[in-house]
Design a protein around this motif. Sequence first.
Motif, PDB file in Angstrom:
ATOM      1  N   GLY A   1       0.819  -1.205   0.000  1.00 16.29           N
ATOM      2  CA  GLY A   1       0.000   0.000   0.000  1.00 16.29           C
ATOM      3  C   GLY A   1       0.848   1.248   0.000  1.00 16.29           C
ATOM      4  O   GLY A   1       2.066   1.198  -0.245  1.00 16.29           O
ATOM      5  N   LEU A   2       0.191   2.366   0.274  1.00 21.10           N
ATOM      6  CA  LEU A   2       0.842   3.673   0.325  1.00 21.10           C
ATOM      7  C   LEU A   2       1.024   4.069   1.781  1.00 21.10           C
ATOM      8  O   LEU A   2       0.062   4.026   2.565  1.00 21.10           O
ATOM      9  CB  LEU A   2      -0.012   4.698  -0.405  1.00 21.10           C
ATOM     10  CG  LEU A   2       0.441   6.161  -0.319  1.00 21.10           C
ATOM     11  CD1 LEU A   2       1.802   6.335  -0.973  1.00 21.10           C
ATOM     12  CD2 LEU A   2      -0.611   7.066  -0.966  1.00 21.10           C
ATOM     13  N   VAL A   3       2.242   4.470   2.134  1.00 21.99           N
ATOM     14  CA  VAL A   3       2.531   4.852   3.509  1.00 21.99           C
ATOM     15  C   VAL A   3       3.513   6.012   3.497  1.00 21.99           C
ATOM     16  O   VAL A   3       4.312   6.143   2.562  1.00 21.99           O
ATOM     17  CB  VAL A   3       3.101   3.646   4.291  1.00 21.99           C
ATOM     18  CG1 VAL A   3       4.433   3.187   3.720  1.00 21.99           C
ATOM     19  CG2 VAL A   3       3.218   3.942   5.770  1.00 21.99           C
ATOM     20  N   GLN A   4       3.440   6.846   4.515  1.00 19.35           N
ATOM     21  CA  GLN A   4       4.384   7.942   4.623  1.00 19.35           C
ATOM     22  C   GLN A   4       5.721   7.443   5.153  1.00 19.35           C
ATOM     23  O   GLN A   4       5.794   6.418   5.847  1.00 19.35           O
ATOM     24  CB  GLN A   4       3.830   9.010   5.553  1.00 19.35           C
ATOM     25  CG  GLN A   4       2.656   9.783   4.972  1.00 19.35           C
ATOM     26  CD  GLN A   4       2.259  10.948   5.855  1.00 19.35           C
ATOM     27  OE1 GLN A   4       2.483  10.951   7.059  1.00 19.35           O
ATOM     28  NE2 GLN A   4       1.651  11.957   5.243  1.00 19.35           N
TER      29      GLN A   4
ATOM     30  N   THR B   1      10.336   2.060  -1.915  1.00 22.92           N
ATOM     31  CA  THR B   1       9.250   1.945  -2.883  1.00 22.92           C
ATOM     32  C   THR B   1       9.598   0.952  -3.983  1.00 22.92           C
ATOM     33  O   THR B   1      10.645   1.070  -4.621  1.00 22.92           O
ATOM     34  CB  THR B   1       8.944   3.321  -3.500  1.00 22.92           C
ATOM     35  OG1 THR B   1       8.450   4.196  -2.484  1.00 22.92           O
ATOM     36  CG2 THR B   1       7.911   3.204  -4.618  1.00 22.92           C
ATOM     37  N   ALA B   2       8.734  -0.026  -4.171  1.00 23.24           N
ATOM     38  CA  ALA B   2       8.985  -1.084  -5.156  1.00 23.24           C
ATOM     39  C   ALA B   2       7.804  -2.045  -5.156  1.00 23.24           C
ATOM     40  O   ALA B   2       6.930  -1.977  -4.280  1.00 23.24           O
ATOM     41  CB  ALA B   2      10.258  -1.852  -4.818  1.00 23.24           C
ATOM     42  N   VAL B   3       7.813  -2.934  -6.130  1.00 18.68           N
ATOM     43  CA  VAL B   3       6.926  -4.091  -6.081  1.00 18.68           C
ATOM     44  C   VAL B   3       7.681  -5.183  -5.314  1.00 18.68           C
ATOM     45  O   VAL B   3       8.826  -5.496  -5.648  1.00 18.68           O
ATOM     46  CB  VAL B   3       6.543  -4.589  -7.483  1.00 18.68           C
ATOM     47  CG1 VAL B   3       5.675  -5.845  -7.382  1.00 18.68           C
ATOM     48  CG2 VAL B   3       5.816  -3.494  -8.247  1.00 18.68           C
TER      49      VAL B   3
ATOM     50  N   GLN C   1       2.888 -12.922  -7.486  1.00 18.19           N
ATOM     51  CA  GLN C   1       2.625 -11.903  -8.507  1.00 18.19           C
ATOM     52  C   GLN C   1       3.085 -10.515  -8.083  1.00 18.19           C
ATOM     53  O   GLN C   1       3.150  -9.597  -8.903  1.00 18.19           O
ATOM     54  CB  GLN C   1       1.123 -11.863  -8.834  1.00 18.19           C
ATOM     55  CG  GLN C   1       0.272 -11.036  -7.872  1.00 18.19           C
ATOM     56  CD  GLN C   1       0.134 -11.650  -6.493  1.00 18.19           C
ATOM     57  OE1 GLN C   1       0.449 -12.813  -6.275  1.00 18.19           O
ATOM     58  NE2 GLN C   1      -0.345 -10.847  -5.539  1.00 18.19           N
ATOM     59  N   GLY C   2       3.404 -10.359  -6.807  1.00 21.82           N
ATOM     60  CA  GLY C   2       3.929  -9.094  -6.325  1.00 21.82           C
ATOM     61  C   GLY C   2       2.881  -8.203  -5.695  1.00 21.82           C
ATOM     62  O   GLY C   2       1.690  -8.292  -6.020  1.00 21.82           O
ATOM     63  N   THR C   3       3.321  -7.341  -4.791  1.00 20.69           N
ATOM     64  CA  THR C   3       2.447  -6.352  -4.171  1.00 20.69           C
ATOM     65  C   THR C   3       3.198  -5.021  -4.122  1.00 20.69           C
ATOM     66  O   THR C   3       4.385  -4.980  -3.793  1.00 20.69           O
ATOM     67  CB  THR C   3       1.996  -6.805  -2.767  1.00 20.69           C
ATOM     68  OG1 THR C   3       1.058  -5.863  -2.235  1.00 20.69           O
ATOM     69  CG2 THR C   3       3.169  -6.943  -1.800  1.00 20.69           C
ATOM     70  N   GLN C   4       2.501  -3.945  -4.460  1.00 23.36           N
ATOM     71  CA  GLN C   4       3.139  -2.633  -4.565  1.00 23.36           C
ATOM     72  C   GLN C   4       3.268  -1.991  -3.191  1.00 23.36           C
ATOM     73  O   GLN C   4       2.296  -1.937  -2.414  1.00 23.36           O
ATOM     74  CB  GLN C   4       2.319  -1.715  -5.471  1.00 23.36           C
ATOM     75  CG  GLN C   4       2.858  -0.299  -5.570  1.00 23.36           C
ATOM     76  CD  GLN C   4       4.151  -0.210  -6.343  1.00 23.36           C
ATOM     77  OE1 GLN C   4       4.281  -0.780  -7.428  1.00 23.36           O
ATOM     78  NE2 GLN C   4       5.124   0.523  -5.813  1.00 23.36           N
TER      79      GLN C   4
ATOM     80  N   GLN D   1      11.437  -4.924  -6.670  1.00 23.36           N
ATOM     81  CA  GLN D   1      11.850  -4.346  -7.940  1.00 23.36           C
ATOM     82  C   GLN D   1      11.267  -2.958  -8.067  1.00 23.36           C
ATOM     83  O   GLN D   1      10.039  -2.797  -8.120  1.00 23.36           O
ATOM     84  CB  GLN D   1      11.414  -5.226  -9.111  1.00 23.36           C
ATOM     85  CG  GLN D   1      11.980  -4.788 -10.442  1.00 23.36           C
ATOM     86  CD  GLN D   1      11.795  -5.850 -11.513  1.00 23.36           C
ATOM     87  OE1 GLN D   1      10.989  -6.773 -11.384  1.00 23.36           O
ATOM     88  NE2 GLN D   1      12.555  -5.738 -12.569  1.00 23.36           N
ATOM     89  N   ALA D   2      12.148  -1.984  -8.107  1.00 14.49           N
ATOM     90  CA  ALA D   2      11.736  -0.599  -8.303  1.00 14.49           C
ATOM     91  C   ALA D   2      11.692  -0.311  -9.800  1.00 14.49           C
ATOM     92  O   ALA D   2      12.350  -0.994 -10.593  1.00 14.49           O
ATOM     93  CB  ALA D   2      12.714   0.330  -7.607  1.00 14.49           C
TER      94      ALA D   2
END
Length: 127
Positions: free
Chosen positions: A10-13, A91-93, A119-122, A39-40
Amino acid sequence: QVQLVESGGGLVQAGGSLRLSCAASGRNRRSYAMGWFRQAPGKEREFVAAISWSGGSTYLVDSVKGRFTISRDNTKNTVYLQMNSLKPEDTAVYYCAAKKDYSGSYFYISLRQYDYWGQGTQVTVSS
């Protein structure tokens, strides 16, 4: 055959935390060492963390030592990556991977050694 499904991205600060999970299904009669890679954009996939089947041996890349922890619960066929003090460069998958391992004691750090991939997670860390 083993299927791996990652979750928890997910998105985090910056400075925040996330916990990634990797659930394994399929024929799990053999023991599997597990790893996390990332992997970025525009970069090669790189090793992050690994854990033996027993959970007794772990290894993390220097850039995440002291911030990330890898663990597993074999009763749930799940591996975790606890990520604290996240930085924008994290930041990467993120991908989990499994390698057949009969010893139960080894971990592996090369992506070429792994047999199965999720399959990866963003994961996105904002500054």
